[in-house]
Structures are given as C-alpha cells and as structure tokens.
Design an enzyme around this catalytic site. Structure first.
Site, mmCIF file in Angstrom:
data_model
loop_
_atom_site.group_PDB
_atom_site.id
_atom_site.type_symbol
_atom_site.label_atom_id
_atom_site.label_comp_id
_atom_site.label_asym_id
_atom_site.label_seq_id
_atom_site.Cartn_x
_atom_site.Cartn_y
_atom_site.Cartn_z
ATOM 1 N N THR A 97 -19.585 43.591 43.080
ATOM 2 C CA THR A 97 -20.800 44.418 43.025
ATOM 3 C C THR A 97 -21.994 43.471 42.970
ATOM 4 O OG1 THR A 97 -19.616 46.092 41.759
ATOM 5 C CG2 THR A 97 -22.029 46.234 41.768
ATOM 6 N N LYS A 172 -22.558 51.902 45.485
ATOM 7 C CA LYS A 172 -21.950 51.432 44.228
ATOM 8 C C LYS A 172 -22.982 51.484 43.088
ATOM 9 C CE LYS A 172 -19.573 49.260 41.107
ATOM 10 N NZ LYS A 172 -18.269 49.470 40.515
ATOM 11 N N LYS A 240 -25.329 43.453 34.310
ATOM 12 C CA LYS A 240 -25.631 42.864 35.630
ATOM 13 C C LYS A 240 -25.879 43.984 36.644
ATOM 14 C CE LYS A 240 -22.231 42.142 38.193
ATOM 15 N NZ LYS A 240 -21.474 42.828 39.228
HETATM 16 P P1 NAP Z 1 -13.950 38.766 35.890
HETATM 17 O O1 NAP Z 1 -12.666 39.159 35.274
HETATM 18 O O2 NAP Z 1 -14.978 38.107 35.056
HETATM 19 O O3 NAP Z 1 -13.594 37.810 37.136
HETATM 20 C C1 NAP Z 1 -14.604 37.155 37.855
HETATM 21 C C2 NAP Z 1 -13.955 36.289 38.920
HETATM 22 O O4 NAP Z 1 -14.992 35.655 39.687
HETATM 23 C C3 NAP Z 1 -13.096 35.173 38.348
HETATM 24 O O5 NAP Z 1 -12.021 34.953 39.220
HETATM 25 C C4 NAP Z 1 -14.069 33.982 38.361
HETATM 26 O O6 NAP Z 1 -13.425 32.726 38.400
HETATM 27 C C5 NAP Z 1 -14.792 34.248 39.663
HETATM 28 N N1 NAP Z 1 -16.105 33.606 39.726
HETATM 29 C C6 NAP Z 1 -17.222 33.946 39.024
HETATM 30 N N2 NAP Z 1 -18.240 33.149 39.362
HETATM 31 C C7 NAP Z 1 -17.783 32.284 40.301
HETATM 32 C C8 NAP Z 1 -18.360 31.232 41.037
HETATM 33 N N3 NAP Z 1 -19.662 30.906 40.884
HETATM 34 N N4 NAP Z 1 -17.582 30.550 41.912
HETATM 35 C C9 NAP Z 1 -16.277 30.880 42.067
HETATM 36 N N5 NAP Z 1 -15.662 31.891 41.401
HETATM 37 C C10 NAP Z 1 -16.410 32.578 40.528
HETATM 38 O O7 NAP Z 1 -14.685 39.997 36.586
HETATM 39 P P2 NAP Z 1 -14.050 41.332 37.187
HETATM 40 O O8 NAP Z 1 -14.047 42.373 36.134
HETATM 41 O O9 NAP Z 1 -12.793 41.011 37.931
HETATM 42 O O10 NAP Z 1 -15.224 41.746 38.198
HETATM 43 C C11 NAP Z 1 -15.356 41.168 39.479
HETATM 44 C C12 NAP Z 1 -16.365 41.992 40.272
HETATM 45 O O11 NAP Z 1 -15.882 43.333 40.397
HETATM 46 C C13 NAP Z 1 -17.754 42.061 39.629
HETATM 47 O O12 NAP Z 1 -18.752 42.052 40.627
HETATM 48 C C14 NAP Z 1 -17.720 43.404 38.927
HETATM 49 O O13 NAP Z 1 -19.014 43.953 38.755
HETATM 50 C C15 NAP Z 1 -16.866 44.226 39.876
HETATM 51 N N6 NAP Z 1 -16.171 45.368 39.272
HETATM 52 C C16 NAP Z 1 -15.472 45.227 38.106
HETATM 53 C C17 NAP Z 1 -14.812 46.343 37.551
HETATM 54 C C18 NAP Z 1 -14.031 46.259 36.247
HETATM 55 O O14 NAP Z 1 -13.670 47.330 35.726
HETATM 56 N N7 NAP Z 1 -13.740 45.086 35.726
HETATM 57 C C19 NAP Z 1 -14.867 47.578 38.204
HETATM 58 C C20 NAP Z 1 -15.555 47.680 39.396
HETATM 59 C C21 NAP Z 1 -16.196 46.567 39.929
HETATM 60 P P3 NAP Z 1 -12.901 32.046 37.040
HETATM 61 O O15 NAP Z 1 -11.529 32.588 36.807
HETATM 62 O O16 NAP Z 1 -12.904 30.589 37.318
HETATM 63 O O17 NAP Z 1 -13.877 32.407 35.935
#
Ligand code: NAP
Length: 300
Positions: A97, A172, A240
C-alpha cells in the site's frame, strides 16, 4: 503467463502470499532484505535471490510487497533494484500500500524499459493472506491485468480491476478510510459497554449478525476483549496509510474530518506504544480518555 514469479518482501503478508503461489504450482524466486526469511521459504521450495536485480533478471513477473512508498522505490528503482535486471515485456505487480502518485511515477520509469506495472494492493489482513482469501484492487492496463489474473487468483478471492495505473492504490486508500471509520465505532462501543458493565463477548454475539455487524467487529472485537494486540497489521502501517490518505486529500483540498481525527488518535498511540501493536490498539487511546480498560472483568 509465466509460471516463474519473482517475489520481494516476505513480511507478515508476503510470506503467506508467496507460500500460496508455491502451493498453486508457481516457481517462486524470493528476495527479502533480511535474508533469513528467504532462506526459510527456500526450504519450502522457493529459490533465494541475493538482490532484486538478480531476481528480476530471471523472472518475467516480479511481485513486490514491502512497507511504504520509499521502500517500493528502493527495491524497484535503486541500485541493484528490479529495474536494473528486468527484461522488456515483463510485468511488475506491486501489492504494497503506497502513494497513488508515486505508483504512477514508478510505472512511468518501468514503461521506459518496456515493462508494465500493475498496482495491486490487498485487503483481508494476515488471515486473508494465509487463506488466499485477499481482496485485491488492481490498477493498470486491463490486458496486463487479465494476463496476470491466474497469479492473483493464487493469493486472493475478490479481485477487481478498478482502473488505470494508481487507481488500485486510490481504492485501497478508500478501503482504509472505511476500515478506520468502522474500527473507531467498534472501539467506542466496547469502551461504552465496558463502562456500563456489559458482558462484551455476549454483546458482540448479539449484534454481529445485525445491521451493526462488520468484519472489524467479528474479527478484531474478540481480540480486543482478550487484549490480544499481536499484529496482524501494525499500528505504524495503519498510520502510514492514514498519512497517505491525508496527503492525497490535502492535494485535492478535500476535508476528511473523521479520518483526520482518527489519524490524530494514532499519533497519540504512537507516542505511547512502539508502533508494533495491532491497529486495533486504537482502543487504548479511548481507554485513556475514559479511564476504563476493555476486557477487565473486575470493572463489570
Ligand atoms: P511487514 O511484516 O513489516 O513486512 C514488510 C516487508 O517489507 C519485510 O519483508 C521487509 O523486509 C520489507 N521491506 C521493508 N522496507 C524495505 C526496504 N527498504 N527494502 C527492502 N525490503 C523492505 O509488513 P506487512 O504487514 O507484510 O505489510 C506489507 C505491505 O502490505 C504494507 O504496504 C502494508 O501496508 C500492506 N498491507 C498489510 C496488511 C496486514 O494486515 N499486515 C494488510 C493489507 C496490506 P525485512 O524482513 O528485512 O524487514
């Protein structure tokens, strides 16, 4: 459409989504900044890449799901990024997102290399990701979307092409306005019920099938009562998204009074929490104002 998918970002969402691609028979090449997560997926049948560039060199479809706009720009556009390795005719599907406007800029950079981009953010949380039940709202070229549909179907159920590049992200953000509007109602009702001495489990059972029922009430309500704030969806990520909403609204000179208020409440939460709780920890802000804690039987 190729059965070989490059997958970047094995977080709470990305890991189960990549697993579902493997289960559906796709060949997955995975990159994660913290390499141990890609190594874990490699033990389940994926191949680990050492950089987004290396991954893109061999994959005609690259999926990204990382945290925020600068992170998507980093993995796609920076040195050793996807853009340095990807071949003309390939497709990048960003499922993070991020900013609708930045999405259009990234798509324009990729287009110069003959690469198409879909913005395909998701809704449905960690549970939706695990069960391959995500809602996916897709912006970009309609023909590219149709070609990529089988890939998206391995991760989601309700998959809708909503318009041109950036429109998936705009929809979204609408989703997030709806979500927090619902969440504030749920937490305010729970605080009210707690202060009034209601049995909150029974209260949720009684109302969830009626007009006030919602996904938020049924899924997050019971977790809030148990004071289970394990993410799910981090507070920081919700903030965010609300900042993306408020930024886009400011560009249009559009007032969003309710979302703006909730945005401020999340700042209050960020001042006292580490940002790594579930977004439902919003209840703690109301609890502070009300002097009551949801889910504490002794106050009934
Ligand atoms: P998360 O668990 O914090 O995972 C983030 C991922 O992004 C990790 O693999 C992290 O790598 C990687 N990352 C972050 N910054 C980076 C960078 N600068 N370079 C390379 N890799 C990077 O987050 P998430 O919950 O999976 O969410 C991911 C996305 O989906 C976000 O945009 C969020 O808004 C969206 N989303 C999340 C949900 C939910 O319920 N969680 C639902 C809908 C949408 P590392 O492992 O090295 O930290």
């Amino acid at each position: 459409m190729s059965k070989k998918i490059g997958f970047i970002g094995l977080g709470i969402m990305g890991m189960p989504m990549a697993r579902n691609l493997l289960k559906a028979g796709f060949e997955v090449v995975a990159y994660n900044r913290t390499a141990s997560k890609a190594e874990a997926l490699a033990r389940e049948g994926a191949r680990k890449a050492d950089s987004p560039k290396e991954l893109a060199e061999e994959c005609p479809v690259v999926i990204t799901i990382v945290s925020d706009t600068p992170d998507v720009e980093a993995v796609i556009l920076s040195k050793d990024g996807v853009i340095e390795g990807i071949k003309p005719g390939s497709v990048v599907i960003d499922m993070s997102t991020i900013s609708p406007r930045a999405t259009q800029d990234i798509a324009a950079c990729l287009k110069e290399k003959g690469v198409a981009m879909l913005d395909a953010p998701v809704s449905g949380g960690d549970v939706g990701a695990i069960k391959a039940m995500l809602s996916i709202m897709v912006g970009g070229d309609a023909e590219v979307f149709e070609r990529c549909r089988p890939i998206l179907e391995a991760m989601g159920k309700n998959i809708v092409h909503v318009g041109a590049s950036g429109m998936g992200q705009t929809v979204k953000l609408m989703n997030q306005i709806l979500l927090v509007g619902c969440l504030i109602g749920v937490v305010e009702a729970l605080v009210f019920g707690q202060k009034s001495g209601a049995d909150l489990e029974k209260a949720i059972s009684a109302v969830k099938g009626g007009a006030a029922g919602s996904w938020v009430l049924s899924n997050l309500g019971p977790r809030i009562i148990k004071r289970d704030f394990k993410p799910g969806f981090f507070t920081d990520l919700m903030q965010k998204d609300l900042n993306l909403v408020m930024g886009a609204a400011a560009e249009m000179k559009l007032p969003l009074p309710v979302t703006s208020f909730i945005n401020q409440m999340y700042y209050s939460l960020q001042c006292s929490d580490d940002g790594k709780s579930a977004c439902s920890a919003l209840v703690k802000v109301l609890e502070r104002i009300a002097g009551v804690e949801v889910g504490q039987p002794e106050t009934r």
